[in-house]
Design a protein around this motif. Sequence first.
Motif, short mmCIF file in Angstrom:
data_model
loop_
_atom_site.label_atom_id
_atom_site.label_comp_id
_atom_site.label_asym_id
_atom_site.label_seq_id
_atom_site.Cartn_x
_atom_site.Cartn_y
_atom_site.Cartn_z
N ASN A 188 -33.56 25.60 34.09
CA ASN A 188 -34.92 25.83 34.48
C ASN A 188 -35.62 24.25 33.83
O ASN A 188 -36.77 23.94 34.37
N ASN A 189 -34.79 24.03 32.95
CA ASN A 189 -35.72 22.79 32.27
C ASN A 189 -35.53 21.51 32.86
O ASN A 189 -36.15 20.92 32.77
N PHE A 190 -34.63 21.35 33.95
CA PHE A 190 -34.78 20.21 34.59
C PHE A 190 -34.72 19.73 35.58
O PHE A 190 -34.95 18.94 35.96
N LEU A 191 -35.93 20.85 36.14
CA LEU A 191 -36.59 20.91 37.72
C LEU A 191 -37.65 19.83 37.28
O LEU A 191 -38.03 19.52 38.38
N PRO A 192 -38.31 20.02 36.54
CA PRO A 192 -39.61 18.88 36.96
C PRO A 192 -38.78 17.27 36.98
O PRO A 192 -39.24 16.69 37.73
N THR A 193 -37.77 17.15 36.63
CA THR A 193 -37.82 16.29 36.13
C THR A 193 -36.99 15.85 37.67
O THR A 193 -37.35 14.49 38.18
N TYR A 194 -35.89 16.26 38.07
CA TYR A 194 -35.58 16.55 39.68
C TYR A 194 -36.84 16.30 40.48
O TYR A 194 -36.70 16.10 41.55
N LEU A 195 -38.40 17.10 40.25
CA LEU A 195 -38.98 17.26 41.64
C LEU A 195 -39.85 15.82 41.34
O LEU A 195 -40.42 15.00 42.20
N GLY A 196 -39.88 15.53 40.30
CA GLY A 196 -40.24 13.66 39.30
C GLY A 196 -39.43 12.95 40.97
O GLY A 196 -39.97 12.00 41.54
N TYR A 197 -37.43 12.74 40.65
CA TYR A 197 -37.43 12.33 41.63
C TYR A 197 -37.36 12.38 43.07
O TYR A 197 -37.60 10.99 43.35
N PHE A 198 -37.65 13.51 43.44
CA PHE A 198 -37.67 13.53 44.72
C PHE A 198 -39.32 13.39 44.81
O PHE A 198 -39.59 12.42 46.49
N PHE A 199 -40.27 13.42 44.20
CA PHE A 199 -41.81 12.53 44.54
C PHE A 199 -40.91 10.82 44.72
O PHE A 199 -41.78 10.50 46.11
N ILE B 51 -26.21 20.28 42.01
CA ILE B 51 -25.57 21.05 43.26
C ILE B 51 -24.27 21.98 41.84
O ILE B 51 -23.74 22.47 42.37
N PHE B 52 -24.22 21.55 40.83
CA PHE B 52 -23.38 22.72 40.08
C PHE B 52 -24.18 23.99 40.00
O PHE B 52 -22.94 25.08 39.79
N LEU B 53 -25.13 23.76 40.51
CA LEU B 53 -25.46 25.46 40.52
C LEU B 53 -24.93 26.35 41.76
O LEU B 53 -24.92 27.23 41.91
N LEU B 54 -24.77 24.65 43.26
CA LEU B 54 -24.29 25.80 44.05
C LEU B 54 -22.59 26.04 43.80
O LEU B 54 -22.63 26.67 44.73
N PHE B 55 -22.18 25.72 43.18
CA PHE B 55 -20.30 25.47 41.91
C PHE B 55 -21.03 27.16 41.86
O PHE B 55 -19.66 27.51 41.19
N GLY B 56 -22.26 27.51 41.20
CA GLY B 56 -21.69 28.44 40.23
C GLY B 56 -22.47 28.35 38.52
O GLY B 56 -21.70 29.11 37.96
N TYR B 57 -22.57 27.31 38.62
CA TYR B 57 -22.07 26.90 36.95
C TYR B 57 -23.48 27.17 36.19
O TYR B 57 -24.68 26.89 36.98
N HIS B 58 -23.93 27.36 35.17
CA HIS B 58 -24.69 27.16 34.44
C HIS B 58 -25.24 26.53 33.20
O HIS B 58 -23.85 26.12 33.23
N PHE B 59 -25.63 25.81 32.94
CA PHE B 59 -26.39 25.36 32.18
C PHE B 59 -27.67 25.43 30.98
O PHE B 59 -27.98 26.38 31.04
N TYR B 60 -26.46 25.51 29.75
CA TYR B 60 -27.48 25.95 28.05
C TYR B 60 -27.04 24.82 26.94
O TYR B 60 -26.38 24.12 27.00
N PHE B 61 -27.99 25.44 25.94
CA PHE B 61 -28.29 24.48 24.98
C PHE B 61 -27.73 25.89 24.25
O PHE B 61 -28.07 26.60 24.39
N ILE B 62 -26.60 25.01 23.11
CA ILE B 62 -26.26 25.97 22.18
C ILE B 62 -26.73 25.32 20.65
O ILE B 62 -25.71 24.08 20.73
#
Length: 173
Positions: free
Chosen positions: A80-91, A124-135
């Motif tokens: 969810n950390n990247f949602l604001p970035t992508y919303l910005g791209y879309f706008f 689109i990685f999310l559509l393929f079932g991938y998740h993103f983590y900071f480790i």
Amino acid sequence: MKYLYQLFLAFNSTWLIAVVFLVKDKYIFTVLEKYSMYFSWGLFILIPILLTALSFMIARKLPKDNLQSGSVMEIELANNNFLPTYLGYFFVSLGVNDISTLIVVFLIIYIFTYLSQTLYFNPIFLLFGYHFYFIKTSANIKIFLITKRQLKTPGNDHFNNLRRINNYTFIEL
């Protein structure tokens, strides 16, 4: 191969800007003119999905790496950390009025995405079932991990099938 893959990932991560613009302006492929514009829109959306699928195949050529059991100290879900970035791209893409402006905007965002080389978040990685983590590792290094696994408890996981995208970004295939 690694640099080519990084260029490809940066492209895939930013291409949705063009898709939103093309749909907004009701562009259609000339080959599909006699059909509904929805066929073109479906193709616009299908292109980044296919390119993302191709990126998983290309990733197999990246250098192998691993994280041993006990080396993961912290796990933070980053989906969810990247949602604001992508919303910005879309706008931004909705505000672009012509194709030449879109090309300039796309190139600027693409260049910055590539040069940052810290994260290659592609929704689109999310559509393929991938998740993103900071480790955070036991060496106190924070890395960005793309994996299909659901990670919850640090310390118990080991990652033997990682591919190194750059020094701080890995994908588990």
